[in-house]
Design a protein around this motif. Structure first.
Motif, PDB file in Angstrom:
ATOM      1  N   ALA A 144       0.834  -1.208   0.000  1.00 15.07           N
ATOM      2  CA  ALA A 144       0.000   0.000   0.000  1.00 15.07           C
ATOM      3  C   ALA A 144       0.866   1.254   0.000  1.00 15.07           C
ATOM      4  CB  ALA A 144      -0.920  -0.008   1.217  1.00 15.07           C
ATOM      5  N   LEU A 145       1.943   1.253   0.782  1.00 13.86           N
ATOM      6  CA  LEU A 145       2.844   2.407   0.821  1.00 13.86           C
ATOM      7  C   LEU A 145       3.494   2.661  -0.538  1.00 13.86           C
ATOM      8  CD1 LEU A 145       4.549   1.733   4.266  1.00 13.86           C
ATOM      9  CD2 LEU A 145       3.145   3.726   3.706  1.00 13.86           C
ATOM     10  N   LEU A 146       3.689   1.592  -1.313  1.00 16.03           N
ATOM     11  CA  LEU A 146       4.278   1.707  -2.645  1.00 16.03           C
ATOM     12  C   LEU A 146       3.276   2.179  -3.689  1.00 16.03           C
ATOM     13  CD1 LEU A 146       6.480  -1.541  -2.643  1.00 16.03           C
ATOM     14  CD2 LEU A 146       7.297   0.834  -2.560  1.00 16.03           C
ATOM     15  N   GLY A 147       2.033   2.390  -3.275  1.00 13.49           N
ATOM     16  CA  GLY A 147       1.031   2.900  -4.212  1.00 13.49           C
ATOM     17  C   GLY A 147       0.436   1.853  -5.115  1.00 13.49           C
ATOM     18  N   LEU A 148       0.388   0.583  -4.640  1.00 12.72           N
ATOM     19  CA  LEU A 148      -0.089  -0.502  -5.488  1.00 12.72           C
ATOM     20  C   LEU A 148      -1.586  -0.752  -5.381  1.00 12.72           C
ATOM     21  CD1 LEU A 148       2.850  -3.040  -5.007  1.00 12.72           C
ATOM     22  CD2 LEU A 148       2.517  -1.358  -6.827  1.00 12.72           C
ATOM     23  N   GLY A 149      -2.245  -0.090  -4.440  1.00 13.18           N
ATOM     24  CA  GLY A 149      -3.679  -0.295  -4.338  1.00 13.18           C
ATOM     25  C   GLY A 149      -4.210  -0.034  -2.942  1.00 13.18           C
ATOM     26  N   VAL A 150      -5.442  -0.528  -2.714  1.00 15.66           N
ATOM     27  CA  VAL A 150      -6.156  -0.362  -1.445  1.00 15.66           C
ATOM     28  C   VAL A 150      -6.073  -1.664  -0.664  1.00 15.66           C
ATOM     29  CG1 VAL A 150      -8.434  -0.002  -0.418  1.00 15.66           C
ATOM     30  CG2 VAL A 150      -7.730   1.345  -2.399  1.00 15.66           C
ATOM     31  N   THR A 151      -5.937  -1.559   0.651  1.00 14.01           N
ATOM     32  CA  THR A 151      -5.895  -2.764   1.479  1.00 14.01           C
ATOM     33  C   THR A 151      -6.641  -2.529   2.771  1.00 14.01           C
ATOM     34  OG1 THR A 151      -4.453  -4.519   2.329  1.00 14.01           O
ATOM     35  CG2 THR A 151      -3.745  -2.250   2.727  1.00 14.01           C
ATOM     36  N   LEU A 152      -6.942  -3.606   3.471  1.00 10.69           N
ATOM     37  CA  LEU A 152      -7.615  -3.575   4.764  1.00 10.69           C
ATOM     38  C   LEU A 152      -6.677  -4.152   5.811  1.00 10.69           C
ATOM     39  CD1 LEU A 152     -11.049  -4.893   3.501  1.00 10.69           C
ATOM     40  CD2 LEU A 152     -10.684  -2.632   4.463  1.00 10.69           C
ATOM     41  N   LEU A 153      -6.343  -3.355   6.829  1.00  7.38           N
ATOM     42  CA  LEU A 153      -5.396  -3.773   7.856  1.00  7.38           C
ATOM     43  C   LEU A 153      -5.870  -3.298   9.221  1.00  7.38           C
ATOM     44  CD1 LEU A 153      -2.030  -2.949   6.053  1.00  7.38           C
ATOM     45  CD2 LEU A 153      -2.837  -5.238   6.659  1.00  7.38           C
TER      46      LEU A 153
END
Length: 298
Positions: free
Chosen positions: A233-242
């Motif tokens: 997510a930090l690399l800008g690859l998409g949305v995540t749930l954490l």
């Protein structure tokens, strides 16, 4: 007079039926456990185990000896723990299992002060995404979420494990912000495949007034570790749930955006687990007290 190490090695080997299993409980090598048992046999002049490549079993003399020890070994261990506590010098190896992301971000930074306060404690910490068997594997404590409480295990809550949706500012630049969990499906999704289930984890989110909705991310990137999901997510690859403890610092620093700020999923809590004992070893007691106090302050 026999040493406590020799007696402990004998009793644990008899209970587990294996020098290797006893070694894990005692934080020794299998060779050391075998050597301690052999020394005990030599000193009392009796063979206590029948050994083979596949099996370790008690002889008749071994069974009688184990029965005669009874609860005396536990009494000795309790007495030693009590003496250590009275001296105010907790010591020994503290074996702990920790969820990697939470452990590195929130527990590891507490170590300098803890070790300065208790310099005789030595650490053996395992960062792993699994539920360990505290008693069978010889852990003093474990930190994580979703453990099944087996008999003899106690839990203390350290932090809420609310699951939130996040993405980097760079990824969201030029994109419309979601207004409901259903909108998350339109973005590249970074999802987790459960180690135990083998399935991609799905979440039902809830808003501040109790409305519920499924959050079904696209499976563009499938990972098996929360730290890797956060990095993606930090690399800008998409949305995540954490869970929020894993991402709160990055949100505060502006490295991640919390999407749907009124929505979250309930993943229970991050807890501290430890075996219940009549008299807890001083090293474990001070660690529990220190950790609980630190999280209450935080």
């Amino acid at each position: 007079m026999e040493t406590l190490a020799n007696l402990e090695s004998f009793v644990r080997s008899a209970e587990t039926g294996s020098f290797s299993a006893a070694a894990r409980l005692l934080a020794l090598t299998p060779a050391a456990v075998s050597r301690n048992v052999a020394m005990l046999e030599r000193n009392i002049g009796v063979r206590l185990f029948q050994r083979s490549t596949r099996k370790l079993s008690l002889t008749e003399a071994g069974e009688r000896f184990l029965a005669s020890i009874g609860g005396n070994l536990q009494a000795l261990q309790t007495a030693i723990s009590a003496v250590s506590s009275d001296r105010g010098e907790p010591a020994g190896v503290l074996k702990v299992s920790l969820a990697p992301t939470f452990g590195i971000d929130h527990v590891l930074p507490l170590l300098p002060e803890f070790l300065a306060r208790y310099p005789l404690i030595r650490l053996e910490w395992h960062f792993e995404n699994r539920q360990v068997d505290l008693i069978a594997e010889g852990y003093d404590a474990a930190i994580g979420g979703g453990f099944e409480l087996t008999p003899g295990v106690v839990s203390r809550t350290l932090a809420a494990a609310d699951v939130v949706a996040v993405a980097s500012p760079a990824y969201m630049a030029g994109r419309t912000l979601p207004s409901s969990p259903a909108d998350l499906a339109q973005y590249n999704g970074i999802v987790m495949r459960g180690i135990r289930t083998g399935r991609v984890r799905q979440w039902v989110m809830r808003d501040s007034v109790g409305n519920e909705a499924s959050a079904e991310l696209s499976e563009n990137i499938v990972l098996n570790d929360p730290a890797a999901m956060r990095e993606a997510a930090l690399l800008g690859l998409g949305v995540t749930l954490l869970v929020s403890p894993d991402v709160i610092a990055h949100i505060q620093h502006g490295e991640l955006l919390r999407l749907l700020p009124d929505w979250h999923a309930d993943a229970g809590s991050i807890s501290l687990y430890y075996p219940s004992r009549t008299l807890m070893p001083a090293k474990t007691r001070v660690f529990i007290d220190y950790l609980v106090e630190a999280f209450e302050r935080g």
